[in-house]
Scaffold this motif. Sequence first.
Motif, PDB file in Angstrom:
ATOM      1  N   ALA A 117     -12.497  36.225  -4.706  1.00 10.49           N
ATOM      2  CA  ALA A 117     -13.239  36.104  -6.165  1.00 10.49           C
ATOM      3  C   ALA A 117     -14.545  36.743  -6.154  1.00 10.49           C
ATOM      4  O   ALA A 117     -14.356  37.530  -7.746  1.00 10.49           O
ATOM      5  CB  ALA A 117     -13.904  34.921  -5.532  1.00 10.49           C
ATOM      6  N   ILE A 118     -14.714  37.506  -5.583  1.00 11.43           N
ATOM      7  CA  ILE A 118     -16.006  39.018  -6.014  1.00 11.43           C
ATOM      8  C   ILE A 118     -15.595  39.515  -6.315  1.00 11.43           C
ATOM      9  O   ILE A 118     -16.138  39.763  -7.618  1.00 11.43           O
ATOM     10  CB  ILE A 118     -17.025  39.068  -4.914  1.00 11.43           C
ATOM     11  N   GLY A 119     -14.520  40.034  -5.589  1.00  7.29           N
ATOM     12  CA  GLY A 119     -13.806  41.746  -6.063  1.00  7.29           C
ATOM     13  C   GLY A 119     -13.171  41.196  -7.653  1.00  7.29           C
ATOM     14  O   GLY A 119     -13.918  42.099  -8.838  1.00  7.29           O
ATOM     15  N   GLY A 120     -12.751  40.320  -8.131  1.00  5.17           N
ATOM     16  CA  GLY A 120     -12.353  40.342  -9.263  1.00  5.17           C
ATOM     17  C   GLY A 120     -13.700  39.713 -10.701  1.00  5.17           C
ATOM     18  O   GLY A 120     -13.322  39.893 -11.802  1.00  5.17           O
ATOM     19  N   ILE A 121     -14.235  38.992  -9.685  1.00  6.28           N
ATOM     20  CA  ILE A 121     -15.265  39.154 -10.760  1.00  6.28           C
ATOM     21  C   ILE A 121     -16.336  40.490 -11.168  1.00  6.28           C
ATOM     22  O   ILE A 121     -16.490  41.007 -12.286  1.00  6.28           O
ATOM     23  CB  ILE A 121     -16.433  38.270 -10.518  1.00  6.28           C
ATOM     24  N   PHE A 122     -16.825  41.347 -10.286  1.00  3.05           N
ATOM     25  CA  PHE A 122     -17.231  42.796 -10.466  1.00  3.05           C
ATOM     26  C   PHE A 122     -16.140  43.505 -11.592  1.00  3.05           C
ATOM     27  O   PHE A 122     -16.544  44.038 -12.060  1.00  3.05           O
ATOM     28  CB  PHE A 122     -16.987  43.185  -8.801  1.00  3.05           C
ATOM     29  N   GLY A 123     -15.149  43.165 -10.672  1.00  3.94           N
ATOM     30  CA  GLY A 123     -13.709  44.503 -11.800  1.00  3.94           C
ATOM     31  C   GLY A 123     -13.776  43.561 -13.362  1.00  3.94           C
ATOM     32  O   GLY A 123     -14.078  44.416 -14.347  1.00  3.94           O
ATOM     33  N   SER A 124     -14.086  42.113 -13.529  1.00  9.84           N
ATOM     34  CA  SER A 124     -13.886  42.002 -14.623  1.00  9.84           C
ATOM     35  C   SER A 124     -15.219  42.101 -15.878  1.00  9.84           C
ATOM     36  O   SER A 124     -15.327  42.543 -16.827  1.00  9.84           O
ATOM     37  CB  SER A 124     -14.202  40.343 -14.926  1.00  9.84           C
ATOM     38  N   LEU A 125     -16.695  42.600 -14.728  1.00  7.54           N
ATOM     39  CA  LEU A 125     -18.119  42.666 -15.519  1.00  7.54           C
ATOM     40  C   LEU A 125     -18.025  44.662 -16.238  1.00  7.54           C
ATOM     41  O   LEU A 125     -18.159  44.276 -16.611  1.00  7.54           O
ATOM     42  CB  LEU A 125     -18.861  42.137 -14.306  1.00  7.54           C
ATOM     43  N   VAL A 126     -17.478  44.864 -15.042  1.00 10.80           N
ATOM     44  CA  VAL A 126     -17.086  46.501 -15.120  1.00 10.80           C
ATOM     45  C   VAL A 126     -15.710  46.617 -16.907  1.00 10.80           C
ATOM     46  O   VAL A 126     -16.066  47.071 -17.599  1.00 10.80           O
ATOM     47  CB  VAL A 126     -16.474  47.243 -13.979  1.00 10.80           C
ATOM     48  N   LEU A 127     -14.978  45.494 -16.672  1.00 11.82           N
ATOM     49  CA  LEU A 127     -14.193  45.400 -17.808  1.00 11.82           C
ATOM     50  C   LEU A 127     -15.218  45.038 -19.050  1.00 11.82           C
ATOM     51  O   LEU A 127     -14.943  45.838 -20.205  1.00 11.82           O
ATOM     52  CB  LEU A 127     -12.916  44.444 -17.749  1.00 11.82           C
ATOM     53  N   ILE A 128     -15.822  44.004 -19.277  1.00 13.69           N
ATOM     54  CA  ILE A 128     -16.428  43.682 -20.406  1.00 13.69           C
ATOM     55  C   ILE A 128     -18.050  44.449 -20.604  1.00 13.69           C
ATOM     56  O   ILE A 128     -17.535  45.133 -21.943  1.00 13.69           O
ATOM     57  CB  ILE A 128     -17.532  42.575 -19.738  1.00 13.69           C
ATOM     58  N   PHE A 129     -18.200  45.376 -19.182  1.00 10.41           N
ATOM     59  CA  PHE A 129     -19.705  46.610 -19.814  1.00 10.41           C
ATOM     60  C   PHE A 129     -19.640  47.845 -19.871  1.00 10.41           C
ATOM     61  O   PHE A 129     -19.896  48.505 -20.807  1.00 10.41           O
ATOM     62  CB  PHE A 129     -20.489  46.516 -18.523  1.00 10.41           C
ATOM     63  N   ALA A 130     -18.619  48.620 -19.729  1.00 11.22           N
ATOM     64  CA  ALA A 130     -17.476  49.956 -19.036  1.00 11.22           C
ATOM     65  C   ALA A 130     -16.550  50.184 -19.552  1.00 11.22           C
ATOM     66  O   ALA A 130     -16.338  51.531 -19.687  1.00 11.22           O
ATOM     67  CB  ALA A 130     -18.148  50.194 -17.990  1.00 11.22           C
ATOM     68  N   ALA A 131     -15.566  49.245 -20.582  1.00 10.68           N
ATOM     69  CA  ALA A 131     -14.364  49.944 -20.603  1.00 10.68           C
ATOM     70  C   ALA A 131     -14.013  50.575 -21.525  1.00 10.68           C
ATOM     71  O   ALA A 131     -13.090  51.876 -20.636  1.00 10.68           O
ATOM     72  CB  ALA A 131     -13.357  48.418 -21.836  1.00 10.68           C
ATOM     73  N   PRO A 132     -14.187  51.331 -22.500  1.00 11.01           N
ATOM     74  CA  PRO A 132     -14.382  52.147 -23.338  1.00 11.01           C
ATOM     75  C   PRO A 132     -14.351  53.573 -22.164  1.00 11.01           C
ATOM     76  O   PRO A 132     -13.806  54.838 -22.425  1.00 11.01           O
ATOM     77  CB  PRO A 132     -15.245  51.862 -24.677  1.00 11.01           C
ATOM     78  N   GLU A 133     -15.990  53.669 -21.419  1.00  7.33           N
ATOM     79  CA  GLU A 133     -16.125  54.840 -21.149  1.00  7.33           C
ATOM     80  C   GLU A 133     -15.847  55.162 -20.335  1.00  7.33           C
ATOM     81  O   GLU A 133     -15.221  56.511 -19.617  1.00  7.33           O
ATOM     82  CB  GLU A 133     -17.284  54.556 -20.387  1.00  7.33           C
TER      83      GLU A 133
END
Length: 503
Positions: A117-133
């Motif tokens: 769950a922690i890993g998935g939430i971390f990956g989701s936050l990265v997706l939200i904040f830094a997807a284009p970069e």
Amino acid sequence: MIFQHLGAAFELVLTWNMFLIMFSCALFGLFVGSVPGLSATMATAMLVPLTFFMDPVPAIAAIVTTAAMAIFASDIPAALIRIPGTAASAAYVSDLNALTRAGKVGRALGISVTASAIGGIFGSLVLIFAAPELALVSLNFTSFEYFWLALLGLTAAVMLGSASILKSLIALCIGLMIASVGMDTTSGLPRFTFGLTSLLDGVAFVPALIGMFAIPELIRTFVHRDLPPPAAPIGNPFSLFRGLGGVLWRHKTNLARSSTIGTIIGILPGAGSDIASWISYAVSKRFSKKPEVYGDGSEEGLVDACAANNSALSGAYVPAMVFGIPGDSITAIVIGVLYIKGLNPGPMVFLTSADTIAAIFLVFLLANILIVPLGLLAIGFAAQVLRVPKLVLAPMILGFCIVGSYSIDASASGVVIMVVLGVLAYLMEENGFPVAPTILGIVMGLLVERNLVTSLIKSDGSPLGFFERPIAAGLALTVAIIWIVPVVLWIRRRRKKSGETFV
């Protein structure tokens, strides 16, 4: 930009319709993931016809929730009967099962569900904040970079084994030999197929995975008929969290490191959660103060690999959403669904359908948050398996294995592959050869060969081409360090024993 559309996104996501879809798909994903041979990709593919009748956000929510749950649920059979439900669990199946045999099945699966769950939430936050970069970084990868990345994965296969490096190397070479079966990537001619058309596409991975982990266990069950030490019953599902906070706090650095590694590897097209799991586990072992316990019930290795699993799953959506490049087979399905719904993946979709994209990002977060309560429910039911003698379960497990192997191509060849490689794995384990490097050799063999040949063609046969690009040179340096440092330390230890001074 995403935050400007969160209000409309919440209206799309927080509905009874969405709740029912995500809840039912979560249960479906938990069931598929916990059955050996039935993969997360297979589960999501089965949902595609149903998504035709859904709006875009519920359709993507169904696939994302199913995949996240299936990846976690594959740890359940890995812990209880030492058969990984998916390839991602194969890296740490020995640790899960060792903790179960030691009476710590609750602790093992508790670590699995929370780290996932922690890993998935971390990956989701990265997706939200830094997807284009982050997606721009993945576009800089060519065959040179992918060759070194694949070689890094093979290096991990050798280093993560509990056996000697020589035996791990031999096991890896066996996997690479199996991976070479099929059509030659350059000439298009058949290799080592012995005239069998069923082998033209190579050795099917899922039957190989089932065979090499399930068949040896079944053979030992029927031959030796010795009962494993009784595992402690789970009882109250919330008892899984007893002492779990201390474990996660001790390994907070591991959680952050593996979630980062998993997300980065997930962003790279073609890598996926299985490779992320293997590499994170190997990195964990390399930097651990207790590398000798890896494979024999390491909680530290379990934290690393489980966090990398689901963070890679979320990271794979970065190139999928921003550039329409699938990070793995599941995101390839998602891209197809998006096209069907008129949401063509690419930079413009963030402008033309910003509310929908923001809602989809929220779905990623919710799906990973749901892993904890529903995962506890699944573990509570699955724990009843411990009450049944293994010899009684063996025929049912064999039946699931046969169905899973046959269902890949609806061909008996999958069952034959399962049996042959299962017997091979049994002979290897009886003689001290680890199976994990062989599995990773099968997974990554074709990737190494294809990128090696492509790179040599690009550089006109010159090896300098593999070091000219900065990212390729950095990966090459990483591989070199991983191989050289253990050799230097080994020489240093030998000279200290002989009383010499290492210069």
